[in-house]
Motif scaffolding. Structure first.
Motif: not given
Length: 428
Positions: A367-392
């Motif tokens: 929801f932070s990504a699709i809303g172009t917000v940028g808030m996170s509970t801290g899991i961004t650094r734990s995302l794998n490559t596929l998940s990063c591409y999804v967020i991008v």
């Protein structure tokens, strides 16, 4: 723009260590900055050099104002003629209702942006200079003012107070908090609303229907969000705070999800109720033709009024003594459900590939990504490559517009004027 930013951020000069950033780090950061989101894989203040930070803030400024606005100003500077087609695209990009006067409006946007960002920088400098010194204090003030006005959420406080800390160390500073909140709100109400207010001053009755809806909805979301979060956080992040500090952090937490991405308290430590409210605010976002993302306040109002009209059997959808046209109703419904399906689809992919991550954290991230917000509970650094591409991908769609992206890909086929017969189905 994202591609160019990625290439620049991959240069050794862009990192503080002097080593080239990975393609994913550069792409993720460039997309987040260009789409004024704020999600990051590496702390902006510690990982990126001064050159890298300047690249990021430049992408934020262009992404916030809009590429067409910047291009138009360059053409005016070079004394180039601006044709009708470019004026139409310009009007579409900033949410204007008419092509007439669009160049003048573009000038107002740029001048207004410079004025607000300068005032914000001066106010922030009054607090940052005593803490960090003159040079660093002024630089921090300018960076955070631009980031806040463009609803980006990038910060440089990591090198002062620890990585990924955002504005937590200023949670009880009214000057910093109120300035950031004011910049976010002004940047998020939309350029067309600015122009309407400047033209008609405080004569509210003469405001357009769009302006009235934006201002009223924004006020309700800020006041209502503040009250709900103030209550929900009484035993969580606000347990050791005074009433004044709780009110300040609650208002900050209600404003920043729409859609800036700063935080003055630890997001991971917030109650589940506050996280849910934050996700709703992130999904709504700001207003059309602004620096903010989300489905927009007008979409929320139209979908809500359409639902009420259906329940009460009204023959039309109206507000403030005006009837809404069918095109607005259809577009609002499309935007609402397209963004919702994209967020749910992204969450499903991340859940399937990284089952170790919590569902609430994943939903918060998408929801932070699709809303172009940028808030996170801290899991961004734990995302794998596929998940990063999804967020991008979600950040990109959140900025350019999911409907606009779909229309750009789908060919326009000739539609037959012959309609099929009607047959009723059971609803509800």
């Amino acid at each position: 723009m994202i591609g160019l930013g990625t290439l620049l951020l991959m240069l050794p000069i862009s990192t503080s260590s002097g080593e080239s950033a990975s393609f994913m780090e550069a792409l993720f950061t460039s997309t987040s900055a260009s789409c004024v989101t704020g999600l990051i894989l590496q702390d902006t203040g510690t990982h990126w050099s001064l050159f890298g930070q300047i690249v990021i803030i430049t992408l934020i400024q262009i992404g916030g104002l809009g590429f067409m606005t910047i291009a138009t100003m360059f053409m005016l500077f070079l004394r180039k003629r601006i044709g009708l087609r470019r004026r139409e695209i310009m009007a579409e990009s900033i949410g204007a209702f008419k092509v007439r006067g669009i160049v003048t409006l573009s000038k107002k946007i740029v001048y207004g942006t410079l004025i607000f960002e300068t005032i914000g920088a001066l106010l922030l400098a009054s607090r940052f200079i005593p803490r960090f010194g003159a040079a660093k204090g002024i630089y921090y003030a300018i960076f955070h003012s631009v980031s806040a006005f463009c609803n980006a959420g990038f910060d440089l406080m990591g090198q002062e107070y620890g990585e990924f800390c955002s504005l937590v160390n200023f949670y009880n500073d009214p000057v910093v908090s109120i300035t950031i909140c004011a910049l976010i709100t002004i940047g998020g109400i939309g350029f067309w609303v600015w122009d309407d207010i400047c033209e008609k001053k405080l004569n509210i009755k003469r405001y357009t229907l769009h302006t009235k809806i934006v201002l009223v909805t924004t006020a309700i979301l800020i006041v209502g969000g503040t009250a709900v979060i103030f209550f929900l956080e009484r035993n969580a992040t606000g347990a050791d705070m005074s009433i004044g500090e709780r009110l300040l952090t609650a208002s900050f937490a209600a404003i920043t999800p729409r859609t800036a991405g700063f935080n003055s308290v630890d997001v991971a430590a917030m109650s589940d109720g506050s996280k849910l409210v934050t996700m709703l605010l992130m999904f709504i976002g700001g207003s059309p033709g602004s620096t903010a993302g989300g489905i927009k306040t007008t979409t929320l109002v139209v979908v809500t009024l359409q639902t009420i009209a259906g329940v009460t059997h009204n023959q039309y959808v109206g507000v403030f003594g005006r009837r809404l046209d069918n095109d607005s109703l259809q577009k609002a419904t499309s935007v609402f459900f397209t963004n919702l399906f994209l967020a749910m689809g992204g969450a499903l992919i991340i859940c399937a590939t990284q089952s170790s991550l919590g569902l609430v954290d994943i939903l918060f991230e998408v929801f932070s990504a699709i809303g172009t917000v940028g808030m996170s509970t801290g899991i961004t650094r734990s995302l794998n490559t596929l998940s990063c591409y999804v967020i991008v991908f979600l950040m990109y769609l959140g900025r350019v517009g999911s409907i606009s992206f779909a229309l750009a890909l789908l060919e326009k086929h000739h539609r037959s004027s012959v309609m099929p017969p009607v047959e009723k189905i059971v609803i509800g």
